[in-house]
Design an enzyme around this catalytic site. Structure first.
Site, PDB file in Angstrom:
ATOM      1  CB  THR A   1      -0.856   0.019   1.279  1.00 10.37           C
ATOM      2  OG1 THR A   1      -1.554  -1.215   1.366  1.00 10.37           O
ATOM      3  CG2 THR A   1      -1.825   1.181   1.276  1.00 10.37           C
TER       4      THR A   1
ATOM      5  CB  VAL B   1     -12.274  -4.847   2.018  1.00 11.02           C
ATOM      6  CG1 VAL B   1     -11.769  -3.513   2.535  1.00 11.02           C
ATOM      7  CG2 VAL B   1     -13.259  -4.628   0.874  1.00 11.02           C
TER       8      VAL B   1
ATOM      9  CG  ASP C   1      -4.343  -2.582   6.062  1.00  7.31           C
ATOM     10  OD1 ASP C   1      -4.256  -3.358   5.090  1.00  7.31           O
ATOM     11  OD2 ASP C   1      -3.498  -1.708   6.308  1.00  7.31           O
TER      12      ASP C   1
ATOM     13  CB  THR D   1       2.234  -0.784   4.088  1.00  5.43           C
ATOM     14  OG1 THR D   1       2.443  -1.591   2.931  1.00  5.43           O
ATOM     15  CG2 THR D   1       3.578  -0.502   4.729  1.00  5.43           C
ATOM     16  N   GLY D   2       1.196  -3.853   4.496  1.00  3.42           N
ATOM     17  CA  GLY D   2       1.472  -5.266   4.736  1.00  3.42           C
ATOM     18  C   GLY D   2       0.183  -6.064   4.646  1.00  3.42           C
TER      19      GLY D   2
ATOM     20  N   GLY E   1      -3.222  -6.982   5.281  1.00  5.29           N
ATOM     21  CA  GLY E   1      -4.337  -6.282   5.904  1.00  5.29           C
ATOM     22  C   GLY E   1      -5.063  -7.105   6.948  1.00  5.29           C
TER      23      GLY E   1
HETATM   24  N1  GLY Z   1      -2.416  -3.698   3.115  1.00  6.29           N
HETATM   25  C1  GLY Z   1      -3.131  -3.901   1.928  1.00  6.29           C
HETATM   26  C2  GLY Z   1      -4.066  -5.014   1.954  1.00  6.29           C
HETATM   27  O1  GLY Z   1      -3.926  -5.940   2.745  1.00  6.29           O
HETATM   28  O2  GLY Z   1      -4.980  -5.011   1.161  1.00  6.29           O
END
Ligand code: GLY
Length: 306
Positions: free
Chosen positions: A151, A180, A182, A202-203, A205
């Protein structure tokens, strides 16, 4: 004081340009938009916007979020496709009292009403990778976070003291349509309160949401921790819990920004690059877990892989 901080090396160009906007007196929201939308438009970055890698059905679904730390107002779009900038749509929703989180077709229609361009997000390269991956894909294969980028998250502080946070992602490669993460969820992928600070994650979610990591960082700053201490403590606590129940540490990285412009980062990765612009100019940093906590160092962009 002003500051702009963004995840991964891919944000460096937009952070430099957004930092220039802050220097000229632009509001934090415009600087954050500049940095996020630069990444969204670049098909070389396959985890965000145009050129993002598709879901299982071959379509690209975007998630984005935006929060204004002066008013605690948010905007978010979930699982939206066919538009050039999911971030622009999320920002456009911010300030509404209700209906500020829209999904799918409703989000797309709202974006078009704002003037966001229609866009087939698939590229020849992304579809080639999709077709190759589908040849060996088995339902039930675990999905993993991207390596080296994910992200785009950007936190901004302008000269008036306003803090803003924004995110944009195409989510996991080969995710289920409708999944969906995070990034559009306030408190999880991003949070911001101009009194205490801003944070974004980021990572993977699914893991980040279990710890509401961005809100946790801001809560810890409110309790008196520095931006660096808050990022490290929020991540340490969730990782400790995961390890205690037999899970691995996961793939998660955090950025934080305090109202005085000081910043922090923490990661479970071997190396997490992030970009920062302050009155001292733009700079790429790396965050590397060390024996005594995270080691944050300025880095030569040529020596850091994309
Ligand atoms: N961090 C982005 C997702 O998991 O969609």
């Amino acid at each position: 004081m002003y500051a702009l901080i963004g995840t991964w090396k891919m944000s460096l160009k937009g952070i430099s340009e957004g930092g220039q906007l802050l220097k000229e007196g632009s509001p934090a929201g415009d600087a954050v938009a500049c940095a996020v939308m630069d990444v969204e438009a670049n098909p070389a970055f396959v985890s965000v916007g145009y050129g993002g890698l598709p879901a299982l059905d071959g379509q690209v679904y975007l998630d984005a979020g935006y929060m204004d730390g002066n008013t605690l107002t948010c905007g978010a779009v979930l699982s939206v496709t066919g538009i050039a900038s999911s971030f622009a749509a999320a920002r456009g929703l911010c300030g509404r009292k209700t209906n500020w989180m829209l999904t799918g077709e409703a989000a797309r229609k709202f974006a078009l009403s704002l003037g966001v361009k229609e866009c087939d997000l698939r590229t020849k390269e992304s579809m080639a990778r999709y077709e190759e991956a589908m040849r060996t894909f088995n339902p039930g294969d675990p999905l993993t976070a991207y390596r080296g980028h994910d992200t785009v998250c950007v936190l901004g502080l302008d000269e008036t003291g306003r803090m803003v946070s924004g995110t944009s992602t195409s989510g996991l490669f080969l995710k289920e349509p409708g999944r969906v993460g995070d990034s559009p969820i306030p408190g999880c992928g991003y949070y911001c309160d101009s009194r205490y600070g801003a944070a974004a994650a980021t990572g993977l979610g699914e893991d980040i949401m279990r710890g509401c990591l961005s809100h946790e960082c801001v809560r810890l700053m409110r309790q008196g921790m520095t931006a660096q201490q808050a990022a490290e403590e929020a991540l340490r606590d969730l990782v400790e819990k995961k390890l205690s129940i037999g899970e691995d540490k996961g793939s998660m990285s955090l950025i934080t920004l305090a109202p005085d412009g000081s910043f922090g980062a923490a990661t479970t990765e071997a190396c997490f690059p992030f970009a920062v612009a302050t009155p001292d100019g733009p700079c790429l940093y790396t965050c590397v877990p060390g024996e005594k906590g995270m080691e944050i160092r300025a880095a030569d962009p040529d020596s850091v892989p994309d």
